[in-house]
Motif scaffolding. Structure first.
Motif, PDB file in Angstrom:
ATOM      1  N   ILE A 277      12.785 -65.182  13.116  1.00 52.55           N
ATOM      2  CA  ILE A 277      11.935 -65.105  14.313  1.00 52.55           C
ATOM      3  C   ILE A 277      10.465 -64.866  13.949  1.00 52.55           C
ATOM      4  O   ILE A 277       9.653 -64.530  14.818  1.00 52.55           O
ATOM      5  N   PHE A 278      10.128 -65.048  12.665  1.00 51.11           N
ATOM      6  CA  PHE A 278       8.755 -64.821  12.187  1.00 51.11           C
ATOM      7  C   PHE A 278       8.162 -66.161  11.777  1.00 51.11           C
ATOM      8  O   PHE A 278       8.764 -66.910  10.985  1.00 51.11           O
ATOM      9  N   ASP A 279       6.968 -66.531  12.301  1.00 52.53           N
ATOM     10  CA  ASP A 279       6.440 -67.883  12.115  1.00 52.53           C
ATOM     11  C   ASP A 279       5.448 -68.027  10.961  1.00 52.53           C
ATOM     12  O   ASP A 279       4.901 -69.094  10.745  1.00 52.53           O
TER      13      ASP A 279
ATOM     14  N   PRO B 178       7.264 -60.123  -2.035  1.00 57.41           N
ATOM     15  CA  PRO B 178       7.608 -58.939  -2.827  1.00 57.41           C
ATOM     16  C   PRO B 178       7.829 -57.718  -1.943  1.00 57.41           C
ATOM     17  O   PRO B 178       7.407 -57.685  -0.782  1.00 57.41           O
ATOM     18  N   THR B 179       8.475 -56.738  -2.520  1.00 57.23           N
ATOM     19  CA  THR B 179       8.790 -55.522  -1.763  1.00 57.23           C
ATOM     20  C   THR B 179       7.544 -54.705  -1.447  1.00 57.23           C
ATOM     21  O   THR B 179       6.537 -54.790  -2.152  1.00 57.23           O
ATOM     22  N   HIS B 180       7.651 -53.934  -0.377  1.00 59.32           N
ATOM     23  CA  HIS B 180       6.587 -53.026   0.074  1.00 59.32           C
ATOM     24  C   HIS B 180       5.265 -53.761   0.299  1.00 59.32           C
ATOM     25  O   HIS B 180       4.219 -53.383  -0.217  1.00 59.32           O
ATOM     26  N   THR B 181       5.388 -54.836   1.077  1.00 60.83           N
ATOM     27  CA  THR B 181       4.198 -55.611   1.457  1.00 60.83           C
ATOM     28  C   THR B 181       4.189 -55.799   2.976  1.00 60.83           C
ATOM     29  O   THR B 181       5.232 -55.747   3.627  1.00 60.83           O
ATOM     30  N   ILE B 182       2.981 -56.022   3.539  1.00 59.34           N
ATOM     31  CA  ILE B 182       2.817 -56.197   4.981  1.00 59.34           C
ATOM     32  C   ILE B 182       2.259 -57.592   5.248  1.00 59.34           C
ATOM     33  O   ILE B 182       1.343 -58.059   4.549  1.00 59.34           O
ATOM     34  N   HIS B 183       2.792 -58.232   6.300  1.00 64.90           N
ATOM     35  CA  HIS B 183       2.440 -59.625   6.551  1.00 64.90           C
ATOM     36  C   HIS B 183       2.105 -59.840   8.029  1.00 64.90           C
ATOM     37  O   HIS B 183       2.819 -59.376   8.921  1.00 64.90           O
ATOM     38  N   TYR B 184       1.021 -60.583   8.257  1.00 64.08           N
ATOM     39  CA  TYR B 184       0.567 -60.895   9.615  1.00 64.08           C
ATOM     40  C   TYR B 184       1.215 -62.180  10.111  1.00 64.08           C
ATOM     41  O   TYR B 184       1.418 -63.126   9.350  1.00 64.08           O
ATOM     42  N   GLY B 185       1.560 -62.205  11.403  1.00 61.72           N
ATOM     43  CA  GLY B 185       2.115 -63.425  11.977  1.00 61.72           C
ATOM     44  C   GLY B 185       2.526 -63.207  13.418  1.00 61.72           C
ATOM     45  O   GLY B 185       2.026 -62.293  14.090  1.00 61.72           O
ATOM     46  N   HIS B 186       3.459 -64.048  13.877  1.00 59.05           N
ATOM     47  CA  HIS B 186       3.924 -63.967  15.260  1.00 59.05           C
ATOM     48  C   HIS B 186       5.447 -63.914  15.300  1.00 59.05           C
ATOM     49  O   HIS B 186       6.122 -64.537  14.475  1.00 59.05           O
ATOM     50  N   ILE B 187       5.962 -63.162  16.260  1.00 60.40           N
ATOM     51  CA  ILE B 187       7.384 -63.220  16.566  1.00 60.40           C
ATOM     52  C   ILE B 187       7.562 -64.347  17.576  1.00 60.40           C
ATOM     53  O   ILE B 187       6.846 -64.423  18.592  1.00 60.40           O
ATOM     54  N   ILE B 188       8.513 -65.240  17.284  1.00 60.58           N
ATOM     55  CA  ILE B 188       8.688 -66.410  18.155  1.00 60.58           C
ATOM     56  C   ILE B 188      10.139 -66.510  18.640  1.00 60.58           C
ATOM     57  O   ILE B 188      11.075 -66.082  17.957  1.00 60.58           O
ATOM     58  N   ASP B 189      10.289 -67.083  19.819  1.00 63.69           N
ATOM     59  CA  ASP B 189      11.600 -67.426  20.360  1.00 63.69           C
ATOM     60  C   ASP B 189      11.621 -68.945  20.446  1.00 63.69           C
ATOM     61  O   ASP B 189      11.028 -69.532  21.353  1.00 63.69           O
ATOM     62  N   ARG B 190      12.278 -69.567  19.456  1.00 67.28           N
ATOM     63  CA  ARG B 190      12.172 -71.011  19.226  1.00 67.28           C
ATOM     64  C   ARG B 190      10.693 -71.330  18.930  1.00 67.28           C
ATOM     65  O   ARG B 190      10.195 -70.938  17.898  1.00 67.28           O
TER      66      ARG B 190
END
Length: 451
Positions: free
Chosen positions: A34-36, A44-56
């Motif tokens: 659900i991540f676009d 890698p572990t212990h990382t933060i990522h920007y994006g959007h939660i999507i439904d389809r």
């Protein structure tokens, strides 16, 4: 334990941020559906990522997603935390998508339960997590941190290690009596170890009284006849007009509660219905309720009227509260003195006048003195505040006394070993080395969702 769980970890409501936590072997895979933005399974572990939660193809929210791979996580499993915009609708929608893609809703306390079952924390540390969440004062917070850092657990583990060495030596003596180079365990050797454990347990239990005060606060009951000023005293202490004050007897018919912070300790103050004989059914129930609270109170403030002679009800209350931690508060000292103090214990007396605020500082100082609040230290490693832990240690101390008695009666070492093993097992129950599924389920059911 094989399911991937998800829950909202922040208070559900309007706010800047909501956090949804996912834990389990498929946590990263499920969130990835659900991540676009980036492919989280390659991150890698212990990382933060920007994006959007999507439904389809429909954008649900703009988020930051934290990826943490086990075993270096709270549960030791893979964990993903989704930081979305605060709001009931958005947060619930993101959770719904996670559940639709294979996660199951976490039970109360299930994240902490998994941390315990996976060996990351012991039972004292787990219970301290809830104490930290529920802490209302700085001292209760510090006490909970001591538990989370494992300081108390370390002490218990040292006691168990010493006992295990004694048990092992006894076993060798029993199984290999023909060996001449082994240490022969005698009752005198056992006694030295048992006395050491006894003294440590006594210290822990004595100081656990302080731990309970720090964690739960002091339950203070204000009691007395009608119109002696109980409600005024409550209002002055909490600096709030919470209780109704009138000159009409029987105004307070039920308990009124308030709380203040006294040097880092919560005072849970209860104002009660005036104690008198009455035909009024409602007031009568209030009087009965007030009298029943005496036994549960940590401290009783018995209020007497300086402007009246001591009455029958006053003597009955003096008798009922005898032997408890008590302050006799003589109120209305701004009026003519008619009260005969020769029948009272002067060391318990504090004078006050709610009209001119006299005596309230003396009252709080007396409370500090009674409970030694100025001497309480939350950095002490041996503080316990949990009723379950304290109960087990009391049973353990009883067994220690039985071993001492057995040594005194010169009982055989192999008989003493039975009780020593039981002591070792009971100490294991404190930190969760031995446990039943029912106990674990009951303990963690008291946690909030998402923790």
């Amino acid at each position: 334990m094989f399911d991937t769980i998800a829950a909202i970890s922040t208070t559900l409501g309007v706010g800047a941020i909501s956090i949804i936590r996912v834990s389990g072997k498929d946590a990263i895979k499920i969130v990835n559906h659900i991540f676009d933005s980036k492919d989280l399974e390659k991150m890698p572990t212990h990382t933060i990522h920007y994006g959007h939660i999507i439904d389809r193809e429909k954008i649900i929210d703009e988020v930051l997603v934290s990826v943490m791979r086990g075993p270096k996580t709270f549960t030791t499993e893979d964990i993903v935390e989704i930081n979305c915009h605060g709001g009931i609708s958005t947060t619930k929608k993101v959770l719904e998508l996670l559940l639709n893609n294979g996660a199951i809703l976490a039970e109360p306390g299930e994240f902490t339960k998994r941390a315990f079952l996976n060996g990351r924390i012991d039972l004292i540390e787990a219970e301290s997590v809830m104490d930290l969440i529920n802490s209302k004062t700085e001292k209760s917070r510090e006490l909970a941190i001591n538990g989370i850092e494992g300081k108390i657990s370390l002490l218990i583990k040292k006691l168990r290690k010493n006992l295990l060495e004694t048990i092992a030596n006894i076993e060798v003596n029993i199984d290999y009596p023909e060996y001449e180079d082994i240490l022969v365990v005698t009752n005198e050797m056992i006694k030295k170890n048992i006395v050491d454990i006894k003294e440590k347990l006594k210290i822990i239990l004595k100081e656990s009284e302080n731990g309970k005060i720090i964690k739960e606060g002091i339950n203070v009951l204000i009691i007395g006849r009608p119109n002696v000023g109980k409600s005024s005293i409550l209002n002055k202490l909490i600096d709030e007009e919470k209780a109704i004050v009138t000159d009409i007897e029987g105004t307070t018919r039920d308990i009124v509660e308030g709380s203040i912070n006294l040097d880092g300790i919560a005072l849970n103050i209860i104002d009660t219905a005036g104690i008198r004989e009455t035909e009024d059914i409602i007031e009568k129930k209030g009087v009965e309720k007030s009298l029943n609270l005496v036994e549960k109170a940590d401290l009783v403030i018995l209020v007497l009227n300086n402007n009246e002679e001591i009455r029958k009800e006053d003597f009955e209350l003096l008798d009922k509260t005898q032997g408890k931690k008590r302050i006799i508060l003589i109120n209305k000292i701004d009026l003519e003195t008619k009260l005969d103090r020769r029948k009272l214990n002067n060391s318990e007396i504090i004078e006050s006048s709610t009209v001119n605020d006299f005596g309230l500082e003396g009252l709080t100082e007396k409370i500090k003195e009674i409970f030694n609040l100025n001497e309480l230290e939350t950095k002490d490693l041996t503080y316990l505040s949990n009723a379950r832990q304290i109960s087990i240690l009391k049973n353990t101390l009883t067994l220690v006394y039985e071993v001492e008695l057995g040594i005194k009666n010169n009982m055989p070492v192999d008989i003493l070993e039975i009780d020593i093993k039981n002591i070792w097992e009971l100490l294991g129950n404190v930190i969760g080395e031995n446990y039943s599924d029912e106990l674990i389920d009951q303990l963690f059911s008291q946690f909030c969702l998402g923790k």
